[in-house]
Design an enzyme around this catalytic site. Structure first.
Site, mmCIF file in Angstrom:
data_model
loop_
_atom_site.group_PDB
_atom_site.id
_atom_site.type_symbol
_atom_site.label_atom_id
_atom_site.label_comp_id
_atom_site.label_asym_id
_atom_site.label_seq_id
_atom_site.Cartn_x
_atom_site.Cartn_y
_atom_site.Cartn_z
ATOM 1 N N GLY A 138 38.451 43.949 35.540
ATOM 2 C CA GLY A 138 38.365 45.250 36.214
ATOM 3 C C GLY A 138 37.016 45.586 36.821
ATOM 4 C CB THR A 139 33.813 43.713 37.461
ATOM 5 O OG1 THR A 139 34.500 42.563 37.908
ATOM 6 C CG2 THR A 139 33.264 43.491 36.079
ATOM 7 N N GLY A 140 35.830 44.668 39.724
ATOM 8 C CA GLY A 140 35.993 45.009 41.144
ATOM 9 C C GLY A 140 36.528 46.425 41.316
ATOM 10 C CB CYS A 141 39.251 48.286 39.521
ATOM 11 S SG CYS A 141 40.537 47.037 39.639
ATOM 12 C CB THR A 200 34.161 40.125 34.065
ATOM 13 O OG1 THR A 200 35.114 39.045 34.071
ATOM 14 C CG2 THR A 200 32.832 39.631 33.539
ATOM 15 C CE LYS A 216 34.009 42.497 45.065
ATOM 16 N NZ LYS A 216 35.077 43.310 44.466
HETATM 17 N N1 ATP Z 1 28.737 38.746 34.705
HETATM 18 C C1 ATP Z 1 28.338 39.649 35.570
HETATM 19 N N2 ATP Z 1 27.132 40.212 35.428
HETATM 20 C C2 ATP Z 1 26.689 41.154 36.303
HETATM 21 N N3 ATP Z 1 27.409 41.581 37.344
HETATM 22 C C3 ATP Z 1 28.633 41.041 37.536
HETATM 23 C C4 ATP Z 1 29.148 40.059 36.668
HETATM 24 N N4 ATP Z 1 30.391 39.709 37.125
HETATM 25 C C5 ATP Z 1 30.623 40.460 38.196
HETATM 26 N N5 ATP Z 1 29.558 41.263 38.464
HETATM 27 C C6 ATP Z 1 29.434 42.265 39.506
HETATM 28 O O1 ATP Z 1 30.635 43.011 39.435
HETATM 29 C C7 ATP Z 1 31.022 43.440 40.715
HETATM 30 C C8 ATP Z 1 32.424 42.937 40.988
HETATM 31 O O2 ATP Z 1 32.278 41.612 41.394
HETATM 32 P P1 ATP Z 1 33.384 40.509 41.354
HETATM 33 O O3 ATP Z 1 32.947 39.448 42.290
HETATM 34 O O4 ATP Z 1 33.638 40.111 39.948
HETATM 35 O O5 ATP Z 1 34.610 41.311 41.941
HETATM 36 P P2 ATP Z 1 36.128 41.176 41.655
HETATM 37 O O6 ATP Z 1 36.501 39.751 41.462
HETATM 38 O O7 ATP Z 1 36.790 41.928 42.720
HETATM 39 O O8 ATP Z 1 36.303 41.912 40.300
HETATM 40 P P3 ATP Z 1 37.543 41.755 39.363
HETATM 41 O O9 ATP Z 1 37.063 40.902 38.236
HETATM 42 O O10 ATP Z 1 37.869 43.117 38.960
HETATM 43 O O11 ATP Z 1 38.634 41.124 40.183
HETATM 44 C C9 ATP Z 1 29.972 42.913 41.657
HETATM 45 O O12 ATP Z 1 28.967 43.904 41.835
HETATM 46 C C10 ATP Z 1 29.395 41.728 40.913
HETATM 47 O O13 ATP Z 1 28.090 41.450 41.346
HETATM 48 C C1 MP5 Z 2 46.688 47.113 38.505
HETATM 49 C C2 MP5 Z 2 45.570 46.151 38.725
HETATM 50 N N1 MP5 Z 2 44.740 46.322 39.753
HETATM 51 C C3 MP5 Z 2 43.722 45.463 39.966
HETATM 52 C C4 MP5 Z 2 43.540 44.394 39.145
HETATM 53 C C5 MP5 Z 2 42.425 43.432 39.445
HETATM 54 O O1 MP5 Z 2 41.436 43.443 38.440
HETATM 55 P P1 MP5 Z 2 40.982 42.072 37.760
HETATM 56 O O2 MP5 Z 2 40.719 41.108 38.873
HETATM 57 O O3 MP5 Z 2 39.764 42.389 37.026
HETATM 58 O O4 MP5 Z 2 42.100 41.618 36.889
HETATM 59 C C6 MP5 Z 2 44.451 44.228 38.065
HETATM 60 N N2 MP5 Z 2 44.346 43.206 37.219
HETATM 61 N N3 MP5 Z 2 45.450 45.122 37.881
#
Ligand code: ATP
Ligand code: MP5
Length: 535
Positions: A227-230, A225, A186
């Site tokens: 929770g985007t990964g979840c 952003t 990602k």
């Molecule tokens: N600003 C953005 N605009 C468009 N897509 C995004 C943006 N930020 C993240 N993404 C997309 O969101 C998804 C999650 O990517 P990211 O690399 O942020 O994962 P993550 O770090 O596991 O997420 P989290 O923020 O929940 O920990 C991917 O498909 C990424 O391309």
């Molecule tokens: C319970 C739980 N699971 C996953 C994430 C990661 O999401 P993020 O990286 O967007 O904070 C979080 N913050 N909390």
């Protein structure tokens, strides 16, 4: 882990998706995000909690991990009862939890597992013990897809975080080989205007199998952003359970997430990195509205135009030319024969016996009405005999429209298409009856039915047919059926229902105007008539 096409419920098409993850009480990440994401992308969401966090958009202040035997009880309770179409795994927190989930996977063998190896929250808080990484790697080997972000990818391959897209892809390939499973790299945490992700196949797939699929995306300019990964991993699990194809699932999930990021600033949740708008595309607000209310409002102007048509005014006044009336009846008889066949098709498509019976009886009464029209009105009085005459342009177009919907559309669409013939005809009947009553009161010696200075009303007997209580009852039932079909319909079908209804309503109006249009065309100079051969 078997990754062949999954079989979600073949009737509803709604897969059962289990999220095994931590709780984020602020609702943006963890199981709360997973439930919203699964629901928004078409799945039925279930959730087993691995850990409770005290968390908001600014950070995590505490983590509480319930005993693993209770975690196992939750997992077993679901597996013993529910068909699980896919599992999404998020925060595990500790090695013990990861091992417990791994042992359950070996026991329950769900068909699809998407693992988001959550290690650190966006806010920087650690969500996985150092000694748990080994256990997560073990778990990842059992997954169908692993979705690390740049930092997690680096930890899993034991390297520094990738600083470029090509370095990230390289680490993704190394990880896919090490785990023996497919990896989604990602690009969210890399700088740049684009936000690509890449689906790297499992090594066994790569030999003669699919290549790495890069899924490009725009970077949405938002700070929200959390929770985007979840959300992405849950959406992928859901879409894979529906489509059975990884690139399609990732493409659909990513496109949905892009919308959720675009809608994120509409929400006002917390002062830190806020959540994405999971329901940016719905739920379809029309699901809570009655089709009959929506549709009736939609054709408001058309209804006013219909009731003001010169045909109806002249019918009520009694000065409608007999030739126009005869043309109208003759077209009606031709129309009813086709309409009856279309109603029989609705009966064949009906999901329940009572609806089937209703449409069959409506089809029968159309044929009876057609016969009655010929016996009472078309023979003798108008000089037109049964079966005589061609369908005019409006009749033809109306019947073509109905037949097209009957052939290609869904049951819901067909019900919407046949409804205006009931409902607008009943509305015309009410209108005509009402006006005629008013006139009788104003001019008791006049028409209709009376013997005023200008004699008896020539259409009094026809106007009286509008007061049939059986027809009003059938109209009410047809409306009820349309509302039910709309409730069960998909958003796309709901749009098609409204369009089909709108077209039929327009033809219904034109049908009442057709005698005037035909007479006007006949009065036009010969060289302006349709089909004229000009020298
Ligand atoms: N600003 C953005 N605009 C468009 N897509 C995004 C943006 N930020 C993240 N993404 C997309 O969101 C998804 C999650 O990517 P990211 O690399 O942020 O994962 P993550 O770090 O596991 O997420 P989290 O923020 O929940 O920990 C991917 O498909 C990424 O391309
Ligand atoms: C319970 C739980 N699971 C996953 C994430 C990661 O999401 P993020 O990286 O967007 O904070 C979080 N913050 N909390």
């Amino acid at each position: 882990m078997d990754t062949a096409r999954t079989a979600c419920d073949p009737i509803s098409g709604i897969p059962n998706i289990l999220s095994i993850a931590g709780s984020d009480p602020s609702g943006g990440a963890g199981i709360q995000a997973d439930i919203k994401s699964i629901s928004a992308t078409g799945g039925y969401a279930m959730a087993v909690v691995t850990a409770l966090t005290a968390q908001n958009t600014r950070g995590v202040t505490a983590v509480h991990t319930p005993p693993t035997d209770f975690l196992r009880q939750q997992l077993d309770a679901i597996a013993e009862d529910v068909r699980i179409d896919a599992v999404k795994i998020g925060m595990l927190g500790s090695a013990a939890v990861a091992r417990c989930v791994g042992a359950w996977l070996d026991h329950a063998r769900p068909p699809v597992v998407v693992l988001d190896p959550v290690m650190v929250a966006t806010s920087g808080a650690r969500l996985l013990d150092d000694d748990a990484v080994r256990a997560v790697v073990d778990l990842a080997r059992r997954a169908s897809l692993v979705t690390p972000n740049i930092a997690e990818l680096a930890v899993l391959v034991g390297a520094d975080p990738a600083a470029s897209w090509s370095a990230a892809l390289e680490q993704g390939r190394v990880l896919a080989v090490r785990l023996g499973t497919r990896v989604l790299v990602k690009g969210g945490h890399l700088p740049g205007e684009r936000c690509p992700d890449a689906l790297i196949p499992a090594p066994q797939d790569a030999t003669g199998g699919p290549d790495t699929v890069v899924l490009d995306g725009c970077r949405v300019p938002t700070e929200n952003t959390h929770g985007t990964g979840c959300s992405l991993s849950s959406a992928i699990a859901t879409r894979f359970a529906v489509t059975g194809d990884w690139p399609t699932a990732v493409r659909e999930a990513k496109s949905w997430l892009e919308g959720a990021l675009q809608g994120a600033d509409l929400l006002d949740v917390g002062a830190g990195s806020g959540p994405v708008h999971h329901f940016h595309a719905g739920p379809d607000p029309r699901a809570h509205q009655r089709f009959t209310e929506l549709a009736w409002r939609d054709i408001g102007e058309l209804r006013r135009n219909l009731l003001e048509l010169p045909f109806l005014t002249a019918l009520m006044e009694g000065d409608l030319p007999a030739t126009d009336f005869a043309y109208y009846l003759q077209q009606d008889a031709l129309y009813l024969r086709d309409y009856s066949a279309v109603l029989a098709r609705a009966a064949a498509m009906a999901p329940a016996e009572d609806e089937q019976l209703f449409w069959l009886s409506a089809a029968t009464s159309c044929l009876q009405t057609e016969a009655e029209l010929h016996r009472t009105w078309l023979s003798g009085k108008t000089g037109i005999r049964a079966g005589e005459g061609d369908a005019g342009p409006v009749t033809r177009a109306y019947c073509d429209h109905l037949r097209a919907v009957a052939g290609r559309g869904s049951y819901a669409e067909l019900v919407a298409a046949v409804l205006p013939c009931f409902w607008l005809y009943a509305a015309v009947g009410d209108h005509v009856q009402e006006r005629v009553q008013e006139r009788v009161q104003e001019r008791p010696q006049g028409r209709p039915g009376g013997h005023g200075p200008s004699g008896p009303h020539p259409y009094a007997a026809w106007i009286a047919t509008y007061a049939d209580p059986g027809f009003a009852e059938a109209t009410a039932r047809a409306k009820q059926i349309a509302d039910g079909a709309h409730r069960r319909a998909s958003p796309v079908e709901r749009t098609a229902m409204l369009a089909a209804f709108r077209w039929s309503a327009a033809y219904e109006r034109d049908f009442f105007d057709a005698p005037r249009a035909r007479a006007a065309a006949r009065r036009a100079p010969a060289d302006l008539r349709e089909g004229a051969v000009l020298a």
